[in-house]
Design a protein around this motif. Structure first.
Motif, mmCIF file in Angstrom:
data_model
loop_
_atom_site.group_PDB
_atom_site.id
_atom_site.type_symbol
_atom_site.label_atom_id
_atom_site.label_comp_id
_atom_site.label_asym_id
_atom_site.label_seq_id
_atom_site.Cartn_x
_atom_site.Cartn_y
_atom_site.Cartn_z
ATOM 1 N N VAL A 1 -1.844 -2.702 10.680
ATOM 2 C CA VAL A 1 -0.364 -3.014 10.285
ATOM 3 C C VAL A 1 -0.823 -3.138 9.571
ATOM 4 O O VAL A 1 -0.406 -3.152 7.975
ATOM 5 N N ASN A 2 -1.565 -4.006 8.456
ATOM 6 C CA ASN A 2 -2.564 -4.894 7.786
ATOM 7 C C ASN A 2 -2.549 -3.537 6.498
ATOM 8 O O ASN A 2 -2.539 -2.925 5.666
ATOM 9 N N LEU A 3 -3.435 -2.697 7.621
ATOM 10 C CA LEU A 3 -4.151 -1.269 6.964
ATOM 11 C C LEU A 3 -3.030 -0.273 6.309
ATOM 12 O O LEU A 3 -2.726 0.133 5.084
ATOM 13 N N ALA A 4 -1.846 -0.238 7.247
ATOM 14 C CA ALA A 4 -1.042 0.962 6.685
ATOM 15 C C ALA A 4 -0.362 0.515 6.109
ATOM 16 O O ALA A 4 0.293 1.226 4.613
ATOM 17 N N LEU A 5 0.232 -0.554 5.424
ATOM 18 C CA LEU A 5 1.011 -1.767 4.577
ATOM 19 C C LEU A 5 0.314 -2.090 3.539
ATOM 20 O O LEU A 5 0.757 -1.307 2.709
ATOM 21 N N ALA A 6 -0.922 -1.942 3.386
ATOM 22 C CA ALA A 6 -1.553 -1.803 1.955
ATOM 23 C C ALA A 6 -1.970 -0.493 1.864
ATOM 24 O O ALA A 6 -2.125 -0.753 0.216
ATOM 25 N N MET A 7 -1.592 0.653 1.631
ATOM 26 C CA MET A 7 -1.810 2.027 1.613
ATOM 27 C C MET A 7 -0.384 2.201 1.028
ATOM 28 O O MET A 7 -0.672 2.160 0.393
ATOM 29 N N LEU A 8 0.392 1.868 1.708
ATOM 30 C CA LEU A 8 1.841 1.955 1.169
ATOM 31 C C LEU A 8 2.129 1.306 0.008
ATOM 32 O O LEU A 8 2.642 1.845 -0.808
ATOM 33 N N ASN A 9 1.138 -0.065 0.096
ATOM 34 C CA ASN A 9 1.907 -1.163 -0.538
ATOM 35 C C ASN A 9 1.238 -0.348 -2.050
ATOM 36 O O ASN A 9 1.856 -0.076 -3.533
#
Length: 346
Positions: A244-252
């Motif tokens: 989840v952290n990886l996905a949010l970092a990419m989107l952010n």
């Protein structure tokens, strides 16, 4: 040559040559006499050519040319003016590109320039300015799935390769002429129930911080386990929040325009929905899927990533990108030492 000879004769004699007897008039009369049986387009083309060369055509004011500049001289001045104008335009474009490049530089820590590739993360960067356009480079951010990479290296049975420098490893896949690595994210979690691994893990994260890598920590969750045969119960551990952290970092990062190209080091297909959203929302942003060593690419990821935008980590890459035994900060203080378990073989 005929015009210059006529002008020299007129200067030496002190009088102007009559228009009817000048070489110019004879040339015009000869050219116009040959146009009787030619098409109208050919006539117009010849007449335009004569006008550009400075000849006075029949029907116009025919008079001897004075000492002023000839039309040919005006034409050459116009060419020079256009050349200087083009040079000025190129200079303005160069200055605009230079201004845009300087605006991308961020001043940190007492107005010192950030140097992501430096051993301490900060140093003064010098610029050599040449008289040529500066092409803006593509900003690259690398997202590393820590557990996925760790287990793939652990399967190699070469513990010293776990002391890998993620910044240098990411630079292996950079195109130096068109890309620039600006940030590396490392997603992991501490296994608190194993003290030895936590000690080595903390030392590794401290070393990565000294190299400019940004660690983002998740956590493990306790989970009750039960054997289906003997009904034995125990407490297990399950990693949470890393994907989840990886996905949010990419989107952010995509929404904040922090990168133009993303490197993704993982084989986990759980990141596929976030990857698909980035591709659909920001079609101009590139994505490269990098598989861990001795692991193939996920089919779900390859369905989103273009065929040419994939790579694979080899053992030789890990060998060339190891961290030093001791790492220091900007003040010379030791921030991390390599654990004895990660010492390279003699």
């Amino acid at each position: 040559r005929r015009r210059s000879a006529a002008n020299s004769d007129s200067r030496t004699s002190g009088r102007a040559v009559p228009a009817s007897k000048s070489p110019q008039a004879q040339t015009v009369a000869g050219r116009c006499a040959n146009l009787a049986d030619r098409p109208a387009s050919a006539k117009a083309r010849v007449l335009r050519s004569l006008r550009r060369r400075g000849f006075t055509l029949p029907g116009r004011a025919s008079q001897a040319r004075g000492p002023g500049p000839r039309p040919r001289d005006n034409y050459e001045k116009l060419c020079r003016r256009n050349h200087y104008g083009q040079m000025l335009t190129n200079s303005i474009n160069y200055l605009s590109l230079l201004t845009e490049s300087i605006q991308r530089i961020t001043f940190v820590r007492s107005s010192r320039l950030a140097c992501p590739g430096g051993p301490h993360g900060f140093r003064l960067v010098g610029f050599l300015l040449f008289w040529r356009p500066i092409m803006p480079s593509e900003r690259v951010v690398c997202f590393v799935d820590g557990f996925n990479l760790y287990h793939s290296i652990d399967d190699l049975s070469r513990p010293h390769l776990k002391w890998v420098d993620l910044w240098s490893l990411s630079e292996v896949f950079i195109r130096p002429k068109t890309q620039q690595l600006v940030r590396v994210y490392y997603f992991t979690a501490y296994a608190l129930w194993m003290p030895d691994k936590v000690r080595r893990h903390r030392a590794y994260i401290a070393a990565l911080r000294a190299r400019g890598v940004i660690p983002i920590l998740a956590k493990f969750k306790n989970k009750d386990r039960k054997c289906p045969k003997c009904s034995h119960r125990w407490i297990g551990h399950e990693e949470k929040e890393t994907d989840v952290n990886l996905a949010l970092a990419m989107l952010n990062g995509a929404y904040r325009n922090e990168y133009d190209h993303a490197f993704l080091i993982t084989r986990d297909s759980d990141i596929t929905p976030a990857l698909r959203l980035v591709r659909e929302t920001f079609p101009r942003k590139g994505i490269t899927a990098i598989a861990p060593p001795r692991r193939g690419h996920s089919n779900e990821l390859l369905a989103i990533v273009p065929p040419l935008e994939k790579a694979k980590i080899q053992e030789v890459h890990l060998e060339r990108c190891l961290l030093p035994a001791v790492l220091q900060d900007a003040g010379g203080n030791i921030v991390a030492r390599r654990p004895a378990e990660y010492d390279p073989p003699v």
